[in-house]
Design a protein around this motif. Structure first.
Motif, PDB file in Angstrom:
ATOM      1  N   TYR A 203       0.866  -1.181   0.000  1.00 13.92           N
ATOM      2  CA  TYR A 203       0.000   0.000   0.000  1.00 13.92           C
ATOM      3  C   TYR A 203       0.901   1.229   0.000  1.00 13.92           C
ATOM      4  O   TYR A 203       1.992   1.195   0.561  1.00 13.92           O
ATOM      5  CB  TYR A 203      -0.860   0.030   1.257  1.00 13.92           C
ATOM      6  CG  TYR A 203      -1.823  -1.125   1.399  1.00 13.92           C
ATOM      7  CD1 TYR A 203      -3.048  -1.102   0.754  1.00 13.92           C
ATOM      8  CD2 TYR A 203      -1.498  -2.229   2.183  1.00 13.92           C
ATOM      9  CE1 TYR A 203      -3.935  -2.158   0.893  1.00 13.92           C
ATOM     10  CE2 TYR A 203      -2.387  -3.281   2.334  1.00 13.92           C
ATOM     11  CZ  TYR A 203      -3.603  -3.238   1.688  1.00 13.92           C
ATOM     12  OH  TYR A 203      -4.478  -4.283   1.821  1.00 13.92           O
TER      13      TYR A 203
ATOM     14  N   ARG B 108       1.877   2.691   3.826  1.00 17.35           N
ATOM     15  CA  ARG B 108       2.246   1.861   4.963  1.00 17.35           C
ATOM     16  C   ARG B 108       2.949   0.589   4.510  1.00 17.35           C
ATOM     17  O   ARG B 108       2.708   0.108   3.402  1.00 17.35           O
ATOM     18  CB  ARG B 108       1.030   1.518   5.813  1.00 17.35           C
ATOM     19  CG  ARG B 108      -0.107   0.836   5.079  1.00 17.35           C
ATOM     20  CD  ARG B 108      -1.426   1.194   5.784  1.00 17.35           C
ATOM     21  NE  ARG B 108      -2.560   0.423   5.308  1.00 17.35           N
ATOM     22  CZ  ARG B 108      -3.268   0.746   4.226  1.00 17.35           C
ATOM     23  NH1 ARG B 108      -2.913   1.781   3.488  1.00 17.35           N
ATOM     24  NH2 ARG B 108      -4.299   0.015   3.879  1.00 17.35           N
ATOM     25  N   VAL B 109       3.783   0.054   5.395  1.00  9.96           N
ATOM     26  CA  VAL B 109       4.513  -1.176   5.072  1.00  9.96           C
ATOM     27  C   VAL B 109       4.423  -2.135   6.250  1.00  9.96           C
ATOM     28  O   VAL B 109       4.134  -1.734   7.375  1.00  9.96           O
ATOM     29  CB  VAL B 109       6.015  -0.914   4.786  1.00  9.96           C
ATOM     30  CG1 VAL B 109       6.201  -0.087   3.527  1.00  9.96           C
ATOM     31  CG2 VAL B 109       6.720  -0.283   5.985  1.00  9.96           C
ATOM     32  N   ILE B 110       4.672  -3.413   5.958  1.00  7.68           N
ATOM     33  CA  ILE B 110       4.914  -4.336   7.051  1.00  7.68           C
ATOM     34  C   ILE B 110       6.402  -4.676   7.060  1.00  7.68           C
ATOM     35  O   ILE B 110       7.077  -4.639   6.023  1.00  7.68           O
ATOM     36  CB  ILE B 110       4.066  -5.625   6.975  1.00  7.68           C
ATOM     37  CG1 ILE B 110       4.252  -6.365   5.654  1.00  7.68           C
ATOM     38  CG2 ILE B 110       2.592  -5.313   7.183  1.00  7.68           C
ATOM     39  CD1 ILE B 110       3.472  -7.673   5.588  1.00  7.68           C
TER      40      ILE B 110
ATOM     41  N   TYR C  31     -11.098  -5.632  14.852  1.00  8.59           N
ATOM     42  CA  TYR C  31     -10.623  -4.886  13.687  1.00  8.59           C
ATOM     43  C   TYR C  31     -10.993  -5.659  12.414  1.00  8.59           C
ATOM     44  O   TYR C  31     -11.910  -5.277  11.702  1.00  8.59           O
ATOM     45  CB  TYR C  31      -9.112  -4.680  13.839  1.00  8.59           C
ATOM     46  CG  TYR C  31      -8.395  -3.916  12.750  1.00  8.59           C
ATOM     47  CD1 TYR C  31      -8.969  -2.809  12.139  1.00  8.59           C
ATOM     48  CD2 TYR C  31      -7.108  -4.288  12.363  1.00  8.59           C
ATOM     49  CE1 TYR C  31      -8.276  -2.099  11.159  1.00  8.59           C
ATOM     50  CE2 TYR C  31      -6.409  -3.580  11.390  1.00  8.59           C
ATOM     51  CZ  TYR C  31      -6.992  -2.498  10.788  1.00  8.59           C
ATOM     52  OH  TYR C  31      -6.307  -1.808   9.823  1.00  8.59           O
TER      53      TYR C  31
HETATM   54  C1  LIG Z   1      -2.333  -5.939   6.161  1.00  9.20           C
HETATM   55  C2  LIG Z   1      -1.224  -5.245   5.570  1.00  9.20           C
HETATM   56  C3  LIG Z   1      -0.958  -3.914   5.906  1.00  9.20           C
HETATM   57  C4  LIG Z   1      -1.790  -3.154   6.893  1.00  9.20           C
HETATM   58  O1  LIG Z   1      -3.083  -2.998   6.412  1.00  9.20           O
HETATM   59  P1  LIG Z   1      -4.212  -2.230   7.239  1.00  9.20           P
HETATM   60  O2  LIG Z   1      -5.439  -2.519   6.475  1.00  9.20           O
HETATM   61  O3  LIG Z   1      -3.830  -0.807   7.277  1.00  9.20           O
HETATM   62  O4  LIG Z   1      -4.218  -2.823   8.618  1.00  9.20           O
HETATM   63  C5  LIG Z   1       0.091  -3.301   5.282  1.00  9.20           C
HETATM   64  N1  LIG Z   1       0.862  -3.950   4.370  1.00  9.20           N
HETATM   65  C6  LIG Z   1       0.615  -5.235   4.034  1.00  9.20           C
HETATM   66  C7  LIG Z   1       1.492  -5.889   3.021  1.00  9.20           C
HETATM   67  C8  LIG Z   1      -0.425  -5.924   4.625  1.00  9.20           C
HETATM   68  O5  LIG Z   1      -0.643  -7.204   4.296  1.00  9.20           O
END
Ligand SMILES: *Cc1c(COP(=O)(O)O)cnc(C)c1O
Ligand code: SF4
Length: 399
Positions: A132, A135-137, A310
Motif C-alpha cells: 500500500y 504503509r509497510v509491514i 478490527y
Molecule cells: C495488512 C497489511 C498492511 C496493513 O493494512 P491495514 O489494512 O492498514 O491494517 C500493510 N501492508 C501489508 C502488506 C499488509 O498485508
C-alpha cells in the motif's frame, strides 16, 4: 505457593472475565506461581514432543500420526500457558485445534499456494513488504511462541525448510530503515513476522527507536499473538519501553472466547495503561469459530477486556491450512449474525486478503434502484428510501 496452571494472581481480574478452566491437578503439572508468571520459563518449556504434550492432553492416534507426519515439514511448539487452555479429553477443543498438528495439513487441496497474498512479490528489502502506498509491514522474525496451525505465513513461520530468514535473519536493520526513510510517503510501519515479541525487549527497542528516528514515520504498529499465546510476555517493562516511542498501536489475534482469560485481560490492561491501543484480528476457521454464537461471544468478550475488533479474515487457501477454510457464505452468515445484533464497534470488517490488498467482502445492506436506495436491516426487514429524500447521485443533490 504452588498452583495449577491457569490460576492467576492478576490484580485486574474482574468477575466478568472468566478465569481459565483449572485442570485436574493429577493430570497437568503443578507449577509455582512465580514460574507460571515468567514468560521466559514458558519459552524454555514449550511443548515440542509427544511426551511433553501428554502432560497436558490425551493425544488421539490421529494427532500422534499428524505430529509425526508434519515433523520434518512444519514447526510445532506450544507454550505451557496455551497448552493449559486445551481440553485434555476433547480433540475438537478450539484451542487444541489451533495448536496441535492435524492430518489435514498434509492433504493436497486444489488451489492451495504457499503465498497467495503475494508478500514475497511486494518485498523491497529483506524485511520490508510495501504493498500500500502509505504503509509497510516489516517481517522481523520467523519465530513464534506457538506455531498456529492456521498461520497464513506458514511458509515462513512454520515451514522447516522454506523460511527465507534461514539465511537472512541478520541483526542489521540498516537496509530496511534506509528504505523506509527514502520513501517519506510511508507513515505507518507494522512490525510483524513471525511474532516480533519473540525478540527480547532490547532488540525490539533497537528497531522501534530506529523507526522513530525517521521523521516521516507517524505511527508504529505491532502485530503480536503473545497476548493470546503467552500473555506473561507483556510485562510492565516492555509496555514502558513502547510508551517511549508513541504513538504505538498493537494488534493481536484472538480466535475463540476460551482464549479470553484473566491473564490475557491483565496483559491487555498493561498495554492500555501505557497508552497502547489494542485491536484484534480473527481468522474465520472451520471447526473453531465458524458459528454465530461463538463469534458473538468472542466479540463481546473482547469488548469486556477493552480490545477493539478490527478484521475478520476469510481463511486464505494457504498450503497446509486449507482444511480450516470455510465458504464465503459462512462468513456472510456470521457477519449478519453480528451486525446490528451486538454493539456496532464490536463488529469487525470481513476481508479477503489477496495480491491486490485486503478486500472487504461483507454483503452490503442496500441495493440501488431507479427510485433510490433499498435498505435491509439486521432482522431482514426492508425499506425503500426515495431518491428525493436521500439522493444517490451528486447531480441530484439537495433540492
Ligand atoms: C495488512 C497489511 C498492511 C496493513 O493494512 P491495514 O489494512 O492498514 O491494517 C500493510 N501492508 C501489508 C502488506 C499488509 O498485508
Ligand atoms: S503467532 Fe502469528 S505469525 Fe506466529 S504462527 Fe501464529 S498466526 Fe502465524
Amino acid at each position: 505457593m504452588p498452583r495449577t496452571p491457569g490460576q492467576t494472581g492478576a490484580a485486574v481480574q474482574s468477575p466478568r472475565v472468566p478465569a481459565p478452566a483449572s485442570a485436574p491437578e493429577t493430570f497437568r503439572p503443578t507449577v509455582p506461581a512465580e514460574q507460571w508468571g515468567d514468560w521466559r520459563w514458558h519459552m524454555r518449556r514449550r511443548v515440542t514432543t509427544v511426551e511433553k504434550a501428554r502432560q497436558w492432553i490425551h493425544l488421539t492416534p490421529a494427532e500422534e500420526e499428524a505430529i509425526a507426519g508434519t515433523a520434518g515439514k512444519y514447526r510445532w511448539s506450544v507454550t505451557p500457558y496455551y497448552a493449559s487452555l486445551m481440553d485434555p479429553d476433547d480433540p475438537l477443543c478450539p484451542v487444541r485445534r489451533q495448536a496441535v498438528p492435524a492430518l489435514g495439513e498434509l492433504a493436497e487441496y486444489t488451489g492451495a499456494e504457499v503465498d497467495p497474498v503475494g508478500d514475497m512479490f511486494y518485498r523491497k528489502t529483506n524485511r520490508v513488504v510495501h504493498k500500500y502506498p502509505d504503509r509497510v509491514i516489516m517481517l522481523i522474525t520467523e519465530a513464534c511462541p506457538v506455531y498456529c496451525r492456521h498461520c497464513t505465513r506458514k511458509f515462513h513461520t512454520t515451514d522447516v525448510d522454506g523460511t527465507y530468514f534461514r539465511e537472512n535473519e541478520g541483526s542489521s536493520y540498516d537496509e530496511d530503515l534506509r528504505y523506509i526513510a527514502a520513501h517519506p510517503e510511508i507513515r505507518d510501519v507494522l512490525l510483524t513476522g513471525g511474532d516480533p515479541l519473540s525478540y527480547q525487549d532490547g532488540r525490539l527497542e533497537t528497531i522501534i527507536s530506529g523507526l522513530r528516528a525517521i521523521p516521516s514515520v507517524e505511527i508504529i504498529r505491532i502485530g503480536s499473538r503473545f497476548p493470546v499465546l503467552l500473555p506473561q510476555r507483556i510485562t510492565d517493562e516492555f509496555c514502558a519501553m513502547l510508551a517511549r516511542y508513541h504513538p504505538v498501536w498493537l494488534n493481536t489475534h484472538f480466535n475463540h472466547p476460551k482464549e479470553i482469560t484473566a491473564e490475557a485481560a491483565a496483559a491487555v490492561d498493561r498495554l492500555l495503561r501505557h497508552g497502547v491501543p489494542v485491536g484484534n484480528q480473527t481468522v474465520l476457521l472451520r471447526g473453531i469459530n465458524d458459528d454465530v454464537e461463538t463469534m458473538r461471544e468472542l466479540m463481546r468478550a473482547l469488548l469486556r477486556i477493552r480490545v477493539r475488533p478490527y478484521y475478520l479474515y476469510h481463511c486464505d487457501n494457504v498450503t497446509g491450512v486449507s482444511h480450516f477454510m470455510t465458504s464465503v457464505e459462512k462468513g456472510w452468515e456470521i457477519m449478519e449474525g453480528l451486525q446490528g445484533h451486538i454493539t456496532g464497534f464490536a463488529v469487525p470488517q470481513y476481508v479477503l486478503t489477496t495480491r491486490i490488498g485486503k478486500i472487504p467482502i461483507a454483503r452490503p445492506y442496500f441495493t440501488e434502484t431507479p427510485a433510490g436506495l433499498r435498505l435491509r436491516n439486521y432482522r431482514g426487514e426492508e425499506m425503500a428510501v426515495d431518491d428525493t429524500v436521500c439522493p444517490i447521485r451528486e447531480e441530484a443533490g439537495p433540492r
